[in-house]
Design a protein around this motif. Structure first.
Motif, PDB file in Angstrom:
ATOM      1  N   SER A 122      44.870   7.610 -12.030  1.00  0.00           N
ATOM      2  CA  SER A 122      45.730   8.759 -12.309  1.00  0.00           C
ATOM      3  C   SER A 122      47.015   8.369 -13.020  1.00  0.00           C
ATOM      4  CB  SER A 122      46.063   9.503 -11.010  1.00  0.00           C
ATOM      5  OG  SER A 122      46.697   8.629 -10.079  1.00  0.00           O
TER       6      SER A 122
ATOM      7  N   ASN B  33      39.404  12.770 -14.635  1.00  0.00           N
ATOM      8  CA  ASN B  33      40.281  12.855 -13.471  1.00  0.00           C
ATOM      9  C   ASN B  33      39.680  12.164 -12.254  1.00  0.00           C
ATOM     10  OD1 ASN B  33      42.184  14.353 -14.893  1.00  0.00           O
ATOM     11  ND2 ASN B  33      41.306  16.316 -14.290  1.00  0.00           N
ATOM     12  N   LYS B  34      38.366  12.205 -12.159  1.00  0.00           N
ATOM     13  CA  LYS B  34      37.672  11.629 -11.005  1.00  0.00           C
ATOM     14  C   LYS B  34      37.572  10.109 -11.086  1.00  0.00           C
ATOM     15  CE  LYS B  34      33.276  11.974  -8.474  1.00  0.00           C
ATOM     16  NZ  LYS B  34      31.946  12.643  -8.438  1.00  0.00           N
TER      17      LYS B  34
ATOM     18  N   GLU C 247      29.746  15.250 -18.145  1.00  0.00           N
ATOM     19  CA  GLU C 247      30.183  14.526 -16.956  1.00  0.00           C
ATOM     20  C   GLU C 247      29.953  13.022 -17.122  1.00  0.00           C
ATOM     21  OE1 GLU C 247      30.312  12.646 -13.116  1.00  0.00           O
ATOM     22  OE2 GLU C 247      28.511  12.798 -14.384  1.00  0.00           O
TER      23      GLU C 247
ATOM     24  N   LYS D 292      36.795  16.354 -18.883  1.00  0.00           N
ATOM     25  CA  LYS D 292      38.118  16.279 -18.273  1.00  0.00           C
ATOM     26  C   LYS D 292      38.019  16.073 -16.773  1.00  0.00           C
ATOM     27  CE  LYS D 292      42.618  16.597 -18.302  1.00  0.00           C
ATOM     28  NZ  LYS D 292      43.432  15.504 -18.863  1.00  0.00           N
ATOM     29  N   SER D 293      37.082  16.773 -16.137  1.00  0.00           N
ATOM     30  CA  SER D 293      36.887  16.646 -14.691  1.00  0.00           C
ATOM     31  C   SER D 293      36.485  15.223 -14.315  1.00  0.00           C
ATOM     32  CB  SER D 293      35.820  17.641 -14.232  1.00  0.00           C
ATOM     33  OG  SER D 293      35.557  17.498 -12.850  1.00  0.00           O
ATOM     34  N   ALA D 294      35.570  14.641 -15.099  1.00  0.00           N
ATOM     35  CA  ALA D 294      35.109  13.272 -14.821  1.00  0.00           C
ATOM     36  C   ALA D 294      36.212  12.258 -15.074  1.00  0.00           C
ATOM     37  CB  ALA D 294      33.889  12.951 -15.677  1.00  0.00           C
TER      38      ALA D 294
ATOM     39  N   GLU E 128      34.666  24.179 -24.756  1.00  0.00           N
ATOM     40  CA  GLU E 128      34.941  24.008 -23.322  1.00  0.00           C
ATOM     41  C   GLU E 128      33.693  23.617 -22.529  1.00  0.00           C
ATOM     42  OE1 GLU E 128      38.518  24.664 -21.916  1.00  0.00           O
ATOM     43  OE2 GLU E 128      38.181  23.741 -23.865  1.00  0.00           O
TER      44      GLU E 128
ATOM     45  N   LEU F  85      35.462  20.547 -20.537  1.00  0.00           N
ATOM     46  CA  LEU F  85      35.834  20.708 -19.130  1.00  0.00           C
ATOM     47  C   LEU F  85      35.152  19.683 -18.226  1.00  0.00           C
ATOM     48  CD1 LEU F  85      36.085  24.599 -18.774  1.00  0.00           C
ATOM     49  CD2 LEU F  85      37.934  22.924 -18.935  1.00  0.00           C
ATOM     50  N   PRO F  86      33.819  19.471 -18.338  1.00  0.00           N
ATOM     51  CA  PRO F  86      33.207  18.423 -17.507  1.00  0.00           C
ATOM     52  C   PRO F  86      33.701  17.020 -17.859  1.00  0.00           C
ATOM     53  CG  PRO F  86      31.578  19.400 -19.001  1.00  0.00           C
ATOM     54  CD  PRO F  86      32.789  20.260 -19.043  1.00  0.00           C
TER      55      PRO F  86
END
Length: 407
Positions: free
Chosen positions: A370, A365-366, A325, A361-363, A354, A358-359
């Motif tokens: 965009s 996006n956050k 993250e 990728k999530s961060a 992953e 995944l974390p």
């Protein structure tokens, strides 16, 4: 004087030097484009047919080039095809990690002919560590069954600040007045090129890995420390002094943790292999449970934590996600600045798959814009541990034969 004698001579000048340069251009052309005719070489090198023929005859006599016979033709006289003898010359790549080294040999056509991964070695900024490194390289050459004279150059990857143009290292083995590249060269007896490990890994991935048509790419080396290789418009980017890509030393956090660079608040202090190892040991001290709980703290390495995550260790997985993250925040910043087509995750932390992707990728996006990150793909390295070896070999090949770093 043979090509190899000319190649290793420091006293060539005038016509001899020009002929050597032309021979290298012929070899580079074959290496980049494959077998060709004299007409193709004349056009590429802007030379007369008699001159190209003389160069080819010299290279054939020295065992580097072969006449492969007549090519297929729809009519008229069939021209002869010439090309390299791949095993006539080699390049050695040495990728130095914190607790091991990877070494490999490629031939003139980029084929890996010998490789040793995970050779135990402890990287320390000491004379003894440098001497051990040199001896490991010499031992590899001795055991390779390749004539040392056929190894045209060595690419040596180290972490930290490296000036590839001068051969100086400012993070490890900087206790000699001579450039580190020259010190190692004198010990081994083969020309040495020094390079930052992350940039060499990036070059390997850019040229033979997961990159295809993308022109603007960031490669992130997620290991004990954090490094980055940058490709802008299909060119490797170095910066003014060769230090571009110090991704891990972006001052993101407001903390009192002292980074290896001497500063506080660097991304590396909370989102790296060093940080993961520190946090993992702290959690064990506080009583958290793990399959590594019975292991002495001073023996736990980053590789142990990664292996534990692969065995579904909850503590390892949770901390890797936490690191991911924070990494994602840093990567979001890079995406906002560079607007790359592709971000590649490499290094040992990328091996957790992953669990860290995944974390991240999530961060991303956050924290990133965009409109910007929608154009950015996120992928894991294709070459893995071999990225640095391949990159080192290809960088040496290009520098010795073409004096360029084009991709």
């Amino acid at each position: 004087m043979t090509f190899f004698e000319e190649f290793n001579s420091d006293n060539l000048s005038g016509v001899a030097y020009k002929n050597l340069t032309l021979k290298k251009a012929v070899i580079a052309f074959f290496a980049m484009t494959g077998n060709s005719t004299i007409a193709d070489l004349c056009k590429e090198l802007n030379l007369s047919a008699p001159k190209v023929n003389n160069l080819l005859n010299d290279l054939i006599a020295d065992g580097l080039v072969k006449d492969y016979g007549k090519m297929e033709s729809t009519g008229g006289r069939k021209p002869n095809i010439y090309g390299l003898i791949p095993e006539s010359g080699f390049f050695l790549g040495v990728d130095v990690k914190q607790n091991h080294i990877n070494i490999g040999l490629t031939d003139l056509q980029k084929k890996m002919v010998k490789i040793t991964e995970g050779q135990p070695y402890s990287l320390k900024n000491s004379h003894e560590s440098l001497q051990e490194l040199c001896q490991l390289i010499k031992d590899f050459i001795s055991n390779s069954s390749i004539n040392k004279d056929k190894i045209l150059g060595i690419g040596l990857n180290l972490s930290g600040r490296i000036n590839y143009a001068t051969g100086y290292s400012y993070s490890f083995f900087h206790f000699n007045e001579e450039p580190l590249s020259k010190v190692v060269e004198n010990y081994i007896g083969i020309k040495v090129f020094l390079e930052n490990d992350s940039r060499a890994m990036a070059y390997g991935e850019f040229t033979t890995g997961i990159v295809h048509h993308e022109k603007n790419v960031l490669f992130l080396n997620l290991d004990y420390g954090l490094g980055m290789g940058i490709m802008i418009n299909s060119q490797l980017y170095y910066g003014k002094s060769g230090f571009a890509g110090e991704f891990g030393h972006m001052p993101i956090f407001n903390n009192e943790i002292l980074c290896h660079c001497g500063k506080k608040g660097c991304l590396e202090t909370e989102a790296s292999g060093w940080a993961l190892t520190r946090l993992f040991k702290e959690k064990l001290t506080e009583g958290s449970s793990s399959i590594l709980s019975n292991r002495p703290l001073n023996e736990i390495q980053l590789s142990d934590i990664i292996e534990a995550a692969g065995k579904d260790d909850v503590l390892a997985i949770e901390l890797i996600a936490e690191i991911g993250e924070k990494l994602g925040r840093g990567i979001a910043l890079l995406i906002n600045i560079f607007n790359p087509e592709l971000v590649i995750l490499g290094g040992s932390l990328a091996d957790t798959g992953e669990y860290i992707r995944l974390p991240i990728k999530s961060a991303i996006n956050k924290y990133s814009l965009s409109l910007v990150n929608n154009d950015t793909m996120l992928k894991v390295s294709k070459l893995g541990e071999q990225a640095g070896i391949i990159g080192a070999c290809l960088m040496v090949r290009n520098r010795l034969l073409t004096n360029t770093m084009s991709l």
